[in-house]
Design a protein around this motif. Sequence first.
Motif, PDB file in Angstrom:
ATOM      1  N   GLY A  10       0.879  -1.152  -0.015  1.00 19.09           N
ATOM      2  CA  GLY A  10      -0.039  -0.099   0.098  1.00 19.09           C
ATOM      3  C   GLY A  10       1.028   1.299   0.115  1.00 19.09           C
ATOM      4  N   GLN A  63      -2.094   6.136  -5.169  1.00 19.10           N
ATOM      5  CA  GLN A  63      -2.839   5.155  -5.139  1.00 19.10           C
ATOM      6  C   GLN A  63      -2.978   4.448  -6.683  1.00 19.10           C
ATOM      7  OE1 GLN A  63      -6.313   4.820  -2.765  1.00 19.10           O
ATOM      8  NE2 GLN A  63      -5.555   6.191  -1.207  1.00 19.10           N
ATOM      9  N   SER A  91      -4.367  -2.373   2.610  1.00 23.72           N
ATOM     10  CA  SER A  91      -5.113  -1.019   2.499  1.00 23.72           C
ATOM     11  C   SER A  91      -5.418  -0.950   0.780  1.00 23.72           C
ATOM     12  CB  SER A  91      -4.323   0.241   2.987  1.00 23.72           C
ATOM     13  OG  SER A  91      -5.144   1.212   3.007  1.00 23.72           O
ATOM     14  N   LEU A  92      -4.529   0.008   0.610  1.00 25.39           N
ATOM     15  CA  LEU A  92      -4.745   0.285  -1.192  1.00 25.39           C
ATOM     16  C   LEU A  92      -4.290  -0.852  -1.666  1.00 25.39           C
ATOM     17  CD1 LEU A  92      -4.779   1.909  -3.864  1.00 25.39           C
ATOM     18  CD2 LEU A  92      -2.144   2.048  -3.183  1.00 25.39           C
TER      19      LEU A  92
END
Length: 316
Positions: A10, A63, A91-92
């Motif tokens: 992430g 991102q 996460s991402l």
Amino acid sequence: MKKIAFIFPGQGSQEVGMGSDIQEFSPEAKKVFTTADDCLKFGLSELIAKGPKEVLTETKNTQPALLTTSVAYLRLLEKEGISPTFTAGHSLGEYSALVASGVLSFEDAVTLVRKRGELMEEAVPNGEGAMAAVLGLAQELLEQAAKEVREAGDIVQLANLNCPGQIVVSGSVQGVAVLSEKAKELGARRVLSLEVSGPFHSELMKPAAEQFQAELANKEFRNAAIPVVSNVTAQAVTEGKQVANLLIEQLYSPVHWEASVRYMIEQGVDTFVEIGPGKVLGGLVKKTERSATVCFVNSVESFQETVQFLKEGDQK
């Protein structure tokens, strides 16, 4: 035979120039970068290649940049016929995992994370949110301290449960500052303020989550061909609609990374392949389970070494 998990990094792993070597090495990888440019209608690939770093580090750019680079490396492994038992991302990175598992198309994923980044940046005015890494303090002690800070009226919560002895907290500037002091008093080895553009994985992200829900509703979420381990539940998910719902929660809920790693190990995974820039997740895996094997795919050379290692094991 090895039981493999593909894991995807992430925010924080990005760097100017990431993925440049594989674009020359592989037409499939290069196509991922040009597809991202077409989907986003701007030169993301040039920003990744040349920077400047401060623009690449903006959440709305980081991102899609990390997703694009990770998926480009993923395409190399797919071409070699290597597939995992599970996918997961931090996460991402969960969006890269969803592409790997066939839940989202790359085109949908890259437009989603661009919007996700924009909404996360807009959710909290600059300077009002903060995050900090707490090292060397038991989760139970930190959770109790965070509860006391919340009861006193400040906003703060545990955001990333990364590995034994490494927890990231998130919330208002005041809330994070008070909890950081409490953590030191309780015996934390170190408390490090993080350079981030917002208080990610805290309740301050709920406005972003509400707006993001409409974006997710416009995309097709297929059932997973390969189970994805959710950040929110640290359990495998295969049903497309459930994945979409968990992505909304993920914005304001803790990332249960240590628990996710332990879950995959309990299911028999012995080899983790980190796909994308850096080596952050591989390090967290080793801190969680020293006996786990960790491989990296973040350059042409590391890709070739990893493929050789994975295929050698299968031929024995």
